[in-house]
Motif scaffolding. Sequence first.
Motif, PDB file in Angstrom:
ATOM      1  N   LEU A   1       0.823  -1.200   0.000  1.00 63.54           N
ATOM      2  CA  LEU A   1       0.000   0.000   0.000  1.00 63.54           C
ATOM      3  C   LEU A   1       0.861   1.255   0.000  1.00 63.54           C
ATOM      4  O   LEU A   1       0.558   2.241  -0.695  1.00 63.54           O
ATOM      5  CB  LEU A   1      -0.923  -0.002   1.223  1.00 63.54           C
ATOM      6  CG  LEU A   1      -2.029  -1.053   1.219  1.00 63.54           C
ATOM      7  CD1 LEU A   1      -2.639  -1.185   2.612  1.00 63.54           C
ATOM      8  CD2 LEU A   1      -3.104  -0.705   0.200  1.00 63.54           C
TER       9      LEU A   1
ATOM     10  N   SER B   1       2.422   1.660  -3.579  1.00 65.83           N
ATOM     11  CA  SER B   1       1.429   2.010  -4.605  1.00 65.83           C
ATOM     12  C   SER B   1       0.855   3.406  -4.400  1.00 65.83           C
ATOM     13  O   SER B   1       0.422   4.050  -5.361  1.00 65.83           O
ATOM     14  CB  SER B   1       0.297   0.981  -4.615  1.00 65.83           C
ATOM     15  OG  SER B   1      -0.348   0.908  -3.352  1.00 65.83           O
TER      16      SER B   1
ATOM     17  N   TRP C   1      -7.947   0.459  -4.287  1.00 61.61           N
ATOM     18  CA  TRP C   1      -6.911   0.761  -3.295  1.00 61.61           C
ATOM     19  C   TRP C   1      -7.559   1.021  -1.948  1.00 61.61           C
ATOM     20  O   TRP C   1      -7.048   0.582  -0.909  1.00 61.61           O
ATOM     21  CB  TRP C   1      -6.096   1.979  -3.736  1.00 61.61           C
ATOM     22  CG  TRP C   1      -4.819   2.159  -2.965  1.00 61.61           C
ATOM     23  CD1 TRP C   1      -3.590   1.695  -3.303  1.00 61.61           C
ATOM     24  CD2 TRP C   1      -4.673   2.829  -1.702  1.00 61.61           C
ATOM     25  NE1 TRP C   1      -2.661   2.044  -2.344  1.00 61.61           N
ATOM     26  CE2 TRP C   1      -3.308   2.745  -1.346  1.00 61.61           C
ATOM     27  CE3 TRP C   1      -5.552   3.508  -0.857  1.00 61.61           C
ATOM     28  CZ2 TRP C   1      -2.804   3.302  -0.182  1.00 61.61           C
ATOM     29  CZ3 TRP C   1      -5.053   4.055   0.318  1.00 61.61           C
ATOM     30  CH2 TRP C   1      -3.689   3.950   0.646  1.00 61.61           C
TER      31      TRP C   1
ATOM     32  N   VAL D   1      -4.196  -4.172  -5.132  1.00 60.25           N
ATOM     33  CA  VAL D   1      -3.179  -3.184  -5.447  1.00 60.25           C
ATOM     34  C   VAL D   1      -2.678  -3.373  -6.884  1.00 60.25           C
ATOM     35  O   VAL D   1      -2.511  -2.396  -7.638  1.00 60.25           O
ATOM     36  CB  VAL D   1      -2.011  -3.270  -4.460  1.00 60.25           C
ATOM     37  CG1 VAL D   1      -0.818  -2.446  -4.948  1.00 60.25           C
ATOM     38  CG2 VAL D   1      -2.450  -2.771  -3.080  1.00 60.25           C
TER      39      VAL D   1
ATOM     40  N   GLN E   1      -5.264  -2.208  -9.359  1.00 57.39           N
ATOM     41  CA  GLN E   1      -5.347  -0.749  -9.323  1.00 57.39           C
ATOM     42  C   GLN E   1      -4.187  -0.099 -10.072  1.00 57.39           C
ATOM     43  O   GLN E   1      -4.353   0.909 -10.767  1.00 57.39           O
ATOM     44  CB  GLN E   1      -5.359  -0.260  -7.861  1.00 57.39           C
ATOM     45  CG  GLN E   1      -5.708   1.208  -7.680  1.00 57.39           C
ATOM     46  CD  GLN E   1      -4.483   2.089  -7.635  1.00 57.39           C
ATOM     47  OE1 GLN E   1      -3.437   1.678  -7.150  1.00 57.39           O
ATOM     48  NE2 GLN E   1      -4.605   3.303  -8.134  1.00 57.39           N
TER      49      GLN E   1
END
Length: 249
Positions: free
Chosen positions: A115, A118, A141, A244, A247
Amino acid sequence: MMALNRVLIFYIFICVTFTGINILATLYPIQVSIGTHVIFPIVAMLLFGMLTTFGYIKLSTLTMGRLLIILAALEIGDTHIEIVCLLLLQFNILEAAILDFIKKNYFNVVSALLLLGSSCYFVLHWTGSYVLVENENYLLWIVAYTVWNANFVTLQLSGAYFTHHFLILLSPIIACIFLFDFSYWLMFRETSLLLGIATLTSVKEEILPMEEQPFFSNRCNNIYQFIHTQHTQLKILIFVSVCVCIQLF
């Protein structure tokens, strides 16, 4: 049953109140959030104190971030305020990752790092009052972050405190649904977390006795046992990773 109903009413009230105040504080940072998200957290921290050093750091950084947003809305030092907001989010994730690492929750540490990495690709827009995230598939996300953070809270906190933080976590999503726009989520997360921690600081003595109620001691134990297994942690990591990757790519 009566005790259960009182607990549910209490937390529903908290969630609805948080959501309403945070929407107003986000949209009107000067008129609303000076009182609710700067003065109140400072007073709460000075008068009631925090449970942990982690709490002091989190509340202090969030309050400072909100103050910078207010100054930017007043056109005082508004250069790259969107970067400041992103750094606050990343710092929040990094803090949690460090705590998970200390407690050897390594699968959740990897989720946090995914996280964190990204989030560097976010496209941010400062409107003059708040920051919007303009990435496509941003909702994925948000889902990944919510699952990761809910897992973190479950691993780190006990029943009553877990429920409090879980409702704080849901509040930004409810607010975005209310406005039909998830690009606000970053700001709602910041305001809900700040107000939520400040409120928890103020009422922690009232929340603590709830630990003894069957609603938490019985029901939450089953959840904890399920979440704490390595098999469940691996599934959560895989889910976050998939969200993730979709996305991003």
